[in-house]
Design an enzyme around this catalytic site. Structure first.
Site, PDB file in Angstrom:
ATOM      1  N   TYR A  56      30.085  40.871  27.204  1.00 51.91           N
ATOM      2  CA  TYR A  56      28.648  41.372  26.728  1.00 51.91           C
ATOM      3  C   TYR A  56      27.980  42.004  28.593  1.00 51.91           C
ATOM      4  O   TYR A  56      26.815  43.328  27.674  1.00 51.91           O
ATOM      5  CB  TYR A  56      27.116  39.908  26.353  1.00 51.91           C
ATOM      6  CG  TYR A  56      27.674  39.652  25.123  1.00 51.91           C
ATOM      7  CD1 TYR A  56      27.155  40.156  23.582  1.00 51.91           C
ATOM      8  CD2 TYR A  56      28.597  38.503  24.866  1.00 51.91           C
ATOM      9  CE1 TYR A  56      28.076  38.814  22.774  1.00 51.91           C
ATOM     10  CE2 TYR A  56      28.920  37.026  23.996  1.00 51.91           C
ATOM     11  CZ  TYR A  56      28.217  38.451  22.446  1.00 51.91           C
ATOM     12  OH  TYR A  56      28.549  37.934  21.771  1.00 51.91           O
ATOM     13  N   ASN A 104      23.723  43.561  14.347  1.00 47.32           N
ATOM     14  CA  ASN A 104      24.695  44.211  14.468  1.00 47.32           C
ATOM     15  C   ASN A 104      24.503  44.254  12.056  1.00 47.32           C
ATOM     16  O   ASN A 104      24.955  43.255  11.893  1.00 47.32           O
ATOM     17  CB  ASN A 104      25.787  44.221  14.512  1.00 47.32           C
ATOM     18  CG  ASN A 104      26.487  45.057  13.721  1.00 47.32           C
ATOM     19  OD1 ASN A 104      26.521  46.077  13.150  1.00 47.32           O
ATOM     20  ND2 ASN A 104      27.712  45.151  14.231  1.00 47.32           N
ATOM     21  N   CYS A 159      31.470  43.955  16.118  1.00 43.29           N
ATOM     22  CA  CYS A 159      31.007  43.041  17.410  1.00 43.29           C
ATOM     23  C   CYS A 159      32.062  42.288  17.811  1.00 43.29           C
ATOM     24  O   CYS A 159      31.472  41.055  18.462  1.00 43.29           O
ATOM     25  CB  CYS A 159      29.463  42.834  17.027  1.00 43.29           C
ATOM     26  SG  CYS A 159      29.271  42.384  15.601  1.00 43.29           S
ATOM     27  N   HIS A 160      32.955  41.260  17.098  1.00 44.56           N
ATOM     28  CA  HIS A 160      33.958  40.792  16.554  1.00 44.56           C
ATOM     29  C   HIS A 160      34.524  41.411  18.455  1.00 44.56           C
ATOM     30  O   HIS A 160      34.397  39.991  18.654  1.00 44.56           O
ATOM     31  CB  HIS A 160      34.593  40.340  16.074  1.00 44.56           C
ATOM     32  CG  HIS A 160      35.413  41.392  15.245  1.00 44.56           C
ATOM     33  ND1 HIS A 160      35.135  42.492  14.443  1.00 44.56           N
ATOM     34  CD2 HIS A 160      36.725  41.357  15.874  1.00 44.56           C
ATOM     35  CE1 HIS A 160      36.166  43.319  14.348  1.00 44.56           C
ATOM     36  NE2 HIS A 160      37.393  42.891  15.060  1.00 44.56           N
ATOM     37  N   GLU A 206      43.815  40.953  15.092  1.00 43.20           N
ATOM     38  CA  GLU A 206      43.626  42.689  16.245  1.00 43.20           C
ATOM     39  C   GLU A 206      44.782  42.456  17.436  1.00 43.20           C
ATOM     40  O   GLU A 206      44.764  43.178  18.110  1.00 43.20           O
ATOM     41  CB  GLU A 206      42.405  43.086  16.445  1.00 43.20           C
ATOM     42  CG  GLU A 206      42.018  43.405  15.126  1.00 43.20           C
ATOM     43  CD  GLU A 206      40.251  44.072  15.929  1.00 43.20           C
ATOM     44  OE1 GLU A 206      40.288  44.266  17.043  1.00 43.20           O
ATOM     45  OE2 GLU A 206      39.461  44.664  14.898  1.00 43.20           O
TER      46      GLU A 206
END
Length: 152
Positions: A86, A107, A115-116, A148
């Site tokens: 952030y 979001n 945003c993850h 990911e």
């Protein structure tokens, strides 16, 4: 138009205006009455969840303030398999971490605006607004990051 998509962690309710995705939320109820995402839209979701797609290219049209739009643009630029804090995003746009976190929480297009991939400066998860409650949201965030290749 509203569609549903069966993600590995729950049913996604997807709103699409014919050209752009406008909202994606995790459904808390079965959406059997909604049509599934059309093949041309579902194909990339299928590929993402199969691990062969890293970045969505669908046009999006999220509704938000100019500040939120700036935050979301920074988030959209984070490559799959990487995270930003952030604080890092705040520094890039000349802001502070808390308003960035607030914009992440608003979001409307998680996954497409990933945003993850935003975490706290100390490496902890922070939050994730997809889910019926904060713990479910964090479980989904953990799942997406692991999917990911990010170890947190």
């Amino acid at each position: 138009m509203e569609y549903c998509y069966a993600a590995p962690f729950g049913t996604l309710l997807c709103r699409h205006d014919g050209t752009h995705f406008t909202e994606i939320v995790l459904s808390t109820q079965a959406q059997n009455f909604l049509p599934p995402l059309p093949d041309n839209l579902a194909r990339d979701f299928d590929r993402y969840f199969a691990g062969s797609l890293k970045t969505f290219r669908h046009p999006v049209s999220p509704k938000g303030t100019p500040f939120q739009q700036r935050v979301w643009a920074e988030i959209a630029a984070i490559p799959a398999g990487q995270v930003r804090s952030y604080r890092e995003i705040a520094q890039r746009i000349g802001s502070h971490p808390r308003p960035v976190g607030s914009a992440c929480g608003k979001n409307p297009l998680p996954l497409l605006i990933p945003c993850h991939r935003v975490v706290a400066a100390d490496g902890s998860l922070g939050g994730f607004s997809m889910g019926a409650d904060p713990e479910q949201g964090l479980n989904i965030k953990r799942w997406l990051l692991a999917h990911e290749g990010v170890n947190i």
